[in-house]
Design an enzyme around this catalytic site. Structure first.
Site, PDB file in Angstrom:
ATOM      1  N   LYS A  85      39.333 -63.774 -35.235  1.00  0.00           N
ATOM      2  CA  LYS A  85      40.328 -64.776 -35.602  1.00  0.00           C
ATOM      3  C   LYS A  85      39.730 -65.901 -36.445  1.00  0.00           C
ATOM      4  O   LYS A  85      40.446 -66.576 -37.174  1.00  0.00           O
ATOM      5  CB  LYS A  85      41.013 -65.316 -34.350  1.00  0.00           C
ATOM      6  CG  LYS A  85      41.874 -64.231 -33.693  1.00  0.00           C
ATOM      7  CD  LYS A  85      42.694 -64.738 -32.541  1.00  0.00           C
ATOM      8  CE  LYS A  85      43.695 -63.697 -32.067  1.00  0.00           C
ATOM      9  NZ  LYS A  85      43.058 -62.557 -31.333  1.00  0.00           N
TER      10      LYS A  85
HETATM   11  C1  LIG Z   1      43.642 -61.342 -31.137  1.00  0.00           C
HETATM   12  C2  LIG Z   1      42.710 -60.240 -30.793  1.00  0.00           C
HETATM   13  C3  LIG Z   1      43.070 -58.885 -30.968  1.00  0.00           C
HETATM   14  C4  LIG Z   1      44.443 -58.455 -31.410  1.00  0.00           C
HETATM   15  O1  LIG Z   1      44.810 -58.928 -32.670  1.00  0.00           O
HETATM   16  P1  LIG Z   1      46.238 -58.546 -33.329  1.00  0.00           P
HETATM   17  O2  LIG Z   1      46.619 -59.727 -34.144  1.00  0.00           O
HETATM   18  O3  LIG Z   1      47.136 -58.278 -32.217  1.00  0.00           O
HETATM   19  O4  LIG Z   1      46.019 -57.381 -34.179  1.00  0.00           O
HETATM   20  C5  LIG Z   1      42.113 -57.921 -30.701  1.00  0.00           C
HETATM   21  N1  LIG Z   1      40.890 -58.241 -30.242  1.00  0.00           N
HETATM   22  C6  LIG Z   1      40.508 -59.515 -30.061  1.00  0.00           C
HETATM   23  C7  LIG Z   1      39.149 -59.800 -29.541  1.00  0.00           C
HETATM   24  C8  LIG Z   1      41.398 -60.563 -30.330  1.00  0.00           C
HETATM   25  O5  LIG Z   1      41.004 -61.836 -30.135  1.00  0.00           O
END
Ligand SMILES: *Cc1c(COP(=O)(O)O)cnc(C)c1O
Length: 469
Positions: free
Chosen positions: A112
């Site tokens: 993120k």
């Molecule tokens: C947010 C997150 C995801 C999922 O992301 P999407 O936006 O649903 O595709 C997967 N793994 C981790 C570690 C995350 O923080």
């Protein structure tokens, strides 16, 4: 570039306004009116570029008209300069033609950071130019909160309030949020669960009167800028592995359909991608749609991969829009019936089309642990539980061993010690250098009841750098 709503009724916006928008006024999500498309020669000419320069070439068409090239380049250089690995998103080989794209070298150790480090800088740039301030109210089950706070902590014109469920996030995750101080940073622990937090954010978007005229900005993946930033690393990985001359497959751990949707866009922008695999945990609404044309809400289960514990995938609406020939009225109808009855199916030919675009698998906790243990034994690499789900799905769904398979490594294992311990891997987890003193730092957080009015009163009391709005 202009952006349109998936429900067809809201006005088209430019990039700047989309950045500052949450949902469209008709309840839809914004998508580019026309997706840019690159030629194979153009993509091939980007081989070997540093990450931020590749990012400039991939994202430039999306911001044209809102941010001049020189400014955008500078923002991107700063954004990806904070990552601790000089390759920003390195590839690590697990097996014959099987690779993990490590997306966890940012400040909060999850993918993120790629989008939220950029979002914070873009907001500051645009708000400075306009002479405006905004308030962010976001809900987190763990990773989004810390990435948003890290991304926005230096923003002069942003006050950020992050709601997390009290005592329901891991200690590392909580401390990554509560140990960052600033007069514009506010952590709120809600006496409720993640859904309660998310409901309060949604309700706040619907009625913003408590903000006294200040605008509310979204930091979850309904914000287009987050998806945009995630497109880049698909190009980056493919170029490392012989693309675009050679096509590459991706397996993507996903819950909200954000990361995988970025891969779908990369393919539509001209990148030769063979398979796109949707990898979910037990909360498998996406897998149930892909395998059985049932998009139906079920009860939420707490799993070892909490960042994918969702009942409904918000970004899925963006795919449905394309599957329905970009007919906003059709999407409004589907979403309405979803709201009424908790589910829908799409017409057979549209579902067949979706099946051509994606493969999918749901992976439970036991399989997640098995995969962590198996990969550790085979390679000495320790996977986080989300990435392990991606690896399992890649191995089950793979159609060709000749085509490189890239699994998105979405988080560093140190964030999820429970899963690593359950997998029986006897390896000590060490925090990276910039976080070694995490457990010794002071924390700052306000506990509030599960009550919308109380939360909104808190925001309006502190929304102007700690002072009332
Ligand atoms: C947010 C997150 C995801 C999922 O992301 P999407 O936006 O649903 O595709 C997967 N793994 C981790 C570690 C995350 O923080």
């Amino acid at each position: 570039m202009r952006y349109i709503s998936t429900r067809g009724q809201a006005p088209a916006l430019n990039f700047e306004d989309v950045l500052l928008a949450g949902l469209a006024t008709d309840g839809g999500l914004y998508v580019p009116e026309n997706l840019p498309r690159f030629t194979q020669e153009e993509i091939a000419s980007w081989a070997g570029l540093p990450y931020h320069e590749l990012a400039f070439r991939v994202m430039r068409p999306f911001v044209t008209g809102s941010i001049p090239d020189a400014d955008f380049k500078k923002i991107l250089e700063e954004t990806y300069g904070v990552f601790s690995h000089s390759a920003v998103a390195p590839l690590r080989q697990l097996n014959g033609n099987e690779w993990v794209l490590e997306l966890f070298h940012g400040p909060t150790l999850a993918f993120k950071d790629f989008a939220l480090q950029l979002l914070g800088r873009l907001l500051d740039y645009v708000l400075e130019k306009r002479g405006e301030r905004v308030v962010i109210v976001g809900a987190t089950s763990g990773d989004t909160g810390s990435a948003a706070i890290e991304g926005c902590k230096h923003c002069e014109n942003v006050d950020i309030f992050i709601l997390h469920p009290h005592n329901r996030v891991s200690e590392v995750q909580r401390r990554q949020m509560t140990t960052i101080f600033g007069e514009n940073i506010h952590n709120i622990a809600i006496e409720g669960n993640f859904d309660d937090c998310q409901e309060m954010v949604k309700a706040s978007f619907a009625d913003q009167s408590f903000l006294k005229g200040t605008r509310l900005v979204a930091v979850n993946s309904i914000n287009w800028a987050r998806i945009m930033a995630q497109i880049v690393y698909y190009f980056h990985a493919a170029l490392q592995l012989g693309g675009p001359a050679r096509s590459v497959s991706f397996s993507v751990p996903t819950g909200n359909f954000g990361d995988i949707f970025a891969g779908y866009l990369a393919r539509n922008m001209g990148l030769p991608i063979n398979q796109l695999i949707v990898a979910t945990n037990r909360n498998d609404i996406l897998h149930r749609f892909m395998s059985g044309n049932q998009y139906v809400k079920e009860t939420l289960h707490a799993t070892l991969s909490p960042s994918m514990d969702i009942m409904v995938s918000s970004n899925f609406e963006r795919l449905l829009f394309d599957l329905h020939g970009r007919n906003g009225a059709a999407i409004a109808g589907l979403m309405d019936s979803f709201k009424q009855g908790g589910g829908f199916s799409v017409e057979q030919e549209r579902w067949t089309e979706a099946r051509k675009l994606f493969d999918s698998l749901a992976v439970d906790d036991a399989q997640t642990c098995e995969t962590i243990a198996e990969v550790y034994e085979q390679t000495g690499e320790l996977l986080d539980p989300h990435t392990a789900i991606g690896v399992k799905a890649a191995r089950e769904c793979r159609r060709s061993l000749d085509i490189p398979m890239v699994i998105l490594g979405t988080a560093h294992p140190v964030k999820f010690p429970d899963a690593v311990e359950k997998a029986g891997v006897g390896k000590a987890l060490e925090l990276p250098v910039h976080l070694t003193d995490l457990f010794d730092r002071d924390e700052r957080c306000t506990v509030l009841p599960n009550d919308l009015k109380a939360v909104q009163a808190f925001v309006s009391q502190h929304g102007n750098r700690g002072k009332p709005l």
